[in-house]
Design a protein around this motif. Structure first.
Motif, PDB file in Angstrom:
ATOM      1  N   CYS A   1       2.650 -29.717  -2.683  1.00 39.03           N
ATOM      2  CA  CYS A   1       2.005 -30.952  -3.149  1.00 39.03           C
ATOM      3  C   CYS A   1       2.514 -32.136  -2.339  1.00 39.03           C
ATOM      4  CB  CYS A   1       2.254 -31.171  -4.642  1.00 39.03           C
ATOM      5  SG  CYS A   1       1.316 -30.028  -5.669  1.00 39.03           S
TER       6      CYS A   1
ATOM      7  N   CYS B   1       6.333 -30.276  -5.956  1.00 38.42           N
ATOM      8  CA  CYS B   1       6.720 -29.168  -5.087  1.00 38.42           C
ATOM      9  C   CYS B   1       6.417 -29.512  -3.617  1.00 38.42           C
ATOM     10  CB  CYS B   1       6.004 -27.889  -5.502  1.00 38.42           C
ATOM     11  SG  CYS B   1       4.260 -27.885  -5.038  1.00 38.42           S
TER      12      CYS B   1
ATOM     13  N   VAL C   1       2.421 -31.329 -10.935  1.00 41.19           N
ATOM     14  CA  VAL C   1       1.033 -31.385 -10.451  1.00 41.19           C
ATOM     15  C   VAL C   1       0.373 -30.011 -10.480  1.00 41.19           C
ATOM     16  CG1 VAL C   1      -0.415 -31.864  -8.435  1.00 41.19           C
ATOM     17  CG2 VAL C   1       1.402 -33.459  -9.062  1.00 41.19           C
ATOM     18  N   CYS C   2       1.057 -28.988  -9.901  1.00 40.83           N
ATOM     19  CA  CYS C   2       0.386 -27.686  -9.766  1.00 40.83           C
ATOM     20  C   CYS C   2       1.033 -26.587 -10.588  1.00 40.83           C
ATOM     21  CB  CYS C   2       0.332 -27.281  -8.297  1.00 40.83           C
ATOM     22  SG  CYS C   2       1.945 -26.863  -7.634  1.00 40.83           S
TER      23      CYS C   2
ATOM     24  N   CYS D   1       6.583 -27.941 -10.819  1.00 39.77           N
ATOM     25  CA  CYS D   1       5.883 -29.081 -10.245  1.00 39.77           C
ATOM     26  C   CYS D   1       4.901 -29.613 -11.290  1.00 39.77           C
ATOM     27  CB  CYS D   1       5.135 -28.619  -8.998  1.00 39.77           C
ATOM     28  SG  CYS D   1       4.018 -29.865  -8.345  1.00 39.77           S
TER      29      CYS D   1
HETATM   30 ZN   LIG Z   1       2.902 -28.723  -6.726  1.00 41.07          ZN
END
Ligand SMILES: [Zn+2]
Length: 214
Positions: free
Chosen positions: A36, A33, A19-20, A17
């Protein structure tokens, strides 16, 4: 050989992911993911939410926080086009939900030096996607005259941004202009861009951004 190399790279760097950093379950279909994505879905704005910046109403589908902020950064500064496509779809849905009709799509301009430096033009990208989905033409009506904005308080931003944009020429546009930006924070950019368009003869203007501070 190439395939083997690609496979070993894929093995060494599992799709995560952006973002994370969690592993993606289905990388071919997932933008971020599931965790998120769940957070992003909580960030969608209610219908009827609109901000007025200067003389124009500005709609936005997402609240600018959490993963949305992170995704916007990936789109604007790391050229993740998939994020831009996601944002454009959300903007288009918002326009439909609010029943906003428009005849031409334009965008808050970036300075040529910014485009060269970053190798992307996020607001134009969003405008082109919205144009493709809506069937309305996209037209650059504004140009940026300066590059760097100084870091000052929100209160002074409106003064500071004055003179940042100018109309490219006096193009006669019948009907409503949709003005696209990526994020609305203080609203001063939209207000100024809207003012310049208005003075250039475009009397019906509606703003749309992907995300907004509330
Ligand atoms: Zn994520």
């Amino acid at each position: 050989m190439l395939q083997i190399i690609q496979k070993s790279i894929a093995f060494l760097v599992p799709p995560v992911c952006p973002v994370c950093g969690e592993n993606l379950i289905d990388p071919s279909r997932e933008l971020v993911c599931r965790d998120c994505f769940q957070k992003v879905s909580l960030s969608f704005t209610d219908s009827g939410r609109v901000r007025v910046s200067g003389r124009i109403p500005v709609y936005f589908p997402l609240v600018y926080n959490g993963p949305v902020k992170h995704m916007m950064h990936l789109f604007k500064f790391e050229n993740f086009e998939s994020m831009g496509k996601f944002f454009a779809r959300a903007m288009m849905s918002k326009l439909e939900e609010e029943g906003i009709d428009f005849d031409i799509v334009t965008y808050v301009p970036s300075h040529p030096a910014r485009i060269r430096e970053k190798g992307s033009y996020p607001t134009k990208f969003l405008a082109m996607e919205i144009s493709r989905m809506s069937g309305r033409p996209v037209k650059g009506l504004l140009r940026a005259t300066r590059y760097k904005k100084s870091q000052i308080s929100a209160r002074d931003r409106r003064e500071n941004i004055r003179g940042f944009f100018e109309a490219i020429d006096e193009i006669e546009v019948e009907g409503t202009v949709l003005l696209v930006d990526d994020v609305i924070t203080t609203g001063s950019t939209m207000a100024e861009a809207g003012d310049v368009l208005y003075r250039a003869g475009h009397k019906k203007i509606v703003g749309i951004t992907a995300a907004g501070k509330v």
